[in-house]
Scaffold this active site. Sequence first.
Site, PDB file in Angstrom:
ATOM      1  N   ILE A 160      -3.111  -8.771 -52.995  1.00 22.99           N
ATOM      2  CA  ILE A 160      -1.679  -8.591 -52.773  1.00 22.99           C
ATOM      3  C   ILE A 160      -0.900  -9.736 -53.394  1.00 22.99           C
ATOM      4  CG2 ILE A 160       0.121  -8.391 -51.019  1.00 22.99           C
ATOM      5  CD1 ILE A 160      -2.287  -7.632 -49.075  1.00 22.99           C
ATOM      6  N   CYS A 161       0.184  -9.381 -54.096  1.00 24.21           N
ATOM      7  CA  CYS A 161       1.075 -10.425 -54.608  1.00 24.21           C
ATOM      8  C   CYS A 161       2.293 -10.481 -53.712  1.00 24.21           C
ATOM      9  CB  CYS A 161       1.480 -10.115 -56.049  1.00 24.21           C
ATOM     10  SG  CYS A 161       2.621 -11.318 -56.722  1.00 24.21           S
ATOM     11  N   LEU A 162       2.334 -11.481 -52.852  1.00 22.50           N
ATOM     12  CA  LEU A 162       3.464 -11.622 -51.926  1.00 22.50           C
ATOM     13  C   LEU A 162       3.685 -13.106 -51.695  1.00 22.50           C
ATOM     14  CD1 LEU A 162       5.496 -10.320 -49.953  1.00 22.50           C
ATOM     15  CD2 LEU A 162       3.695 -10.307 -48.233  1.00 22.50           C
ATOM     16  N   ARG A 177      10.891 -12.820 -49.768  1.00 21.38           N
ATOM     17  CA  ARG A 177      11.589 -11.621 -50.174  1.00 21.38           C
ATOM     18  C   ARG A 177      11.377 -10.474 -49.205  1.00 21.38           C
ATOM     19  NH1 ARG A 177       7.507 -11.049 -54.850  1.00 21.38           N
ATOM     20  NH2 ARG A 177       5.965  -9.689 -53.916  1.00 21.38           N
TER      21      ARG A 177
END
Lengths: 219, 378
Positions: free
Chosen positions: A87-89, B355
Site C-alpha cells: 500500500i502506498c499511503l 491525505r
Amino acid sequence: MDARLRRVNKEIADCKNDKTSNISLELIDNSPFHLRGSFPGPEDTPYEGGHFEVDIVIPDAYPFQPVKMKFITKVYHPNVSSASGAICLDILKDAWSPVLTLKSTLISLQSLLCSPEPNDPQDAEVAKHYTTSKGSFDETARYWTQIYAGGPGKMEAKSSGGSKDEVAIAGLEKAHVDQFEALGFPRNKVIDVLRRLNYRGANVAQISEDRIVEELLKP
Amino acid sequence: MAGKNQIQKLMAEVQDPSDFPEHSKSPGLRLLDSALRCTICSELYDGPVTLKCGHCFCSLCIRQSLAEKQECPACREEEVSEGHLRRNTVMEEAVTAWKACRPYILQVLKDVAQHDVASSRPSKKRRLDEDLYEQDVACSSPEGAKHPPAVKQTGSPHPDELVDCPVCSKRVKYKIINEHMDEGCTSEPEPDFSSKAQWENLLGSKSLLGKKKKKGKERALSEEKDDPLPKKSYDTLRDKAIKALLQEHDLSTTGSRQMLIARHQRWVSIYNANLDKAEKLRKSLPSLRRDLEQWETQQKNKTKRPVVDSDTYQIKQKSEFDKLVEAARPKKPSSAIQTTSGEMSAAPAHVPRSRTISPSLAEKAIVVDDFEDERMEN
Ligand SMILES: [Zn+2]
Ligand SMILES: [Zn+2]
Ligand SMILES: [Zn+2]
C-alpha cells in the site's frame, strides 16, 4: 513489561467493543503483534459490498514507528499493488504519528479506497488505467471486488467457479484480446501486452496495431 | 522475566475509558477518563507536559516521539523540541485526584448496577451480560476472581517495598497487597516513617536532616535535582568519555559503543521525564536505574527474536497477552458492556498533512458512537 503490548491490547479490546465502525481485528497466529484487520468496502465505490482483509505487523518501536500493513485481499486500486497488496499511503510511511491507532489507520485505508491518488501510485499500470479510462477502471475494480472480496455480482461470474475471466481481471475488452489472439499469439501473452500498454478507452486510438504486434513478437 | 511487581503494574494499567458505562448511562465519565490519558501510550498521564500548540503528553512519551520526528504528534506543528516542553502541573494534579477516586466510582457504579439487576428480572439480564462476555476474543475465563490473581514469581519485591496496587493504583506495601485487594482497596497504606526517604519527603528537600545524610555524588545530584541532564552529541565522544558519563550515574558500562550510547540516551530521557513530575511523585534514582535495566532487557529480547520469526517468542507474548486480557476482564463492572469505544477510537484530532484521515472523519467516529448509544437507549 512493554508499553507496546499494553497499548496493542487496548487497541484490540477497543475494536471489539466498538460495534459502529465495522473495523475488526483478529490474531493471525499466537502473537498480538501480527494481526488481521478487515473492513467493508466503502459505499458508492467499486469496492462496495466487498470484505477487505489487511495483514498487520506491529514493529518493535510501535507506536513511534508506523505499523506495517498490506492487503491480503486482492484490490484493484492505483495505490495498492495488484500483485503483492503493498500500500502506498503517507501515514504508513513518513506521515505516521504515534497518536494514530490500528483502527484509525484501517479507517484511513477504507477512505483510501474512496479517494485514489493516481499521482502517487503504488501500481503504475492500474494508475494509468484509472487516469485514462475511469469507466473501464471502475468496471475492473468492481470485478475484482466480486471475485476476490466476495462482492455482489452477476451470477455467471460467480458460478463459473475456478475459471475466472482473465480478460476482465486485466480490465481489457474481449474483442481486443480476440483480435490479436486470432493473429496466432497465445491468449495470456496478448492479455499481458495489452494490459501493459494500457489498451483501453481513448488510449486504443493512440496505439497502433503494429506497435502491439511488435510487443507481442518480443520474447 | 516479569516479576510480580511488573505484572501488577501491568494489570493496573489495562484500565481504559470503557471501564465506565457509555455516555447515556453515566454522562461524561468515559470522556473524563479519556481526557486524562496520553494519546501516545493510552495510559493516564505520567508526568504530563504541554507543547507550544497546547497538546499534552507524558514527558517520556513525547521525548521518545520527538527523537523520531520534531513535531507535535497530534497537530503536527513543526520545529518542536524537548526545550519546548513545559510541565503541566494542573493536569498532573487532576490525574492524581482521578486515580484516587476512579476505583471508588467504579465500585459505586457496580453496586448500582447490581442493585438494578437484583430488583428487575435478574436472571435474564445476567444471562445477557454473560453472552456478551463470551463474544469477546481472547477472553479465556470471564468468571475469574474479583481481583486479578497475585502471581508468585521469582524476583518478588521486598515485603516492605511499596508496589502499585493493580486495582486502585495506590502504593501499598508488597506484604499486604493481597489483603488490601481482598478488602476492596479500602485499607489505606500506612505512612512509613522508617526510611530516610520518607523523612526527607515529609520535611522537604531543603531540610538539614536530608542534606546532612547525603554525600558525594548523591548530594551533587540532589542539589541540582531540578536541572535536566543535557543531551550529548556522541559523535565527538570517545568510548571512554561515554563510559564516564554512564559511571557518573552509576550505570553499567558494558556492551558495544552503540549500546552505551543507547543506554545513555535512554537514561537522559528517563531522568529528565522524571523531573517533569511533581516532587512527591518522582521516582528514586535506584528505581529509575531499574527502569533503565528493564528497558534494556526488552530491547535485547526484541532484537534477538523478531516477532515474525520466532514461534517461542510469540507463544510467550501470547501468554502474557492472555494474562493481560484476563486480568483486565473481571474489573469491568457488569453494567459497562459497551458499544462505544474508548479513547483508542480517537484518531488524532487534527492531522492536516495526511491525505486520508481528516479531522472531521476522526471526530465523527467518536460523535457517531455517542449518538448511536443514545438512539439505542431511547
Ligand atoms: Zn504517555
Ligand atoms: Zn499539537
Ligand atoms: Zn487497591
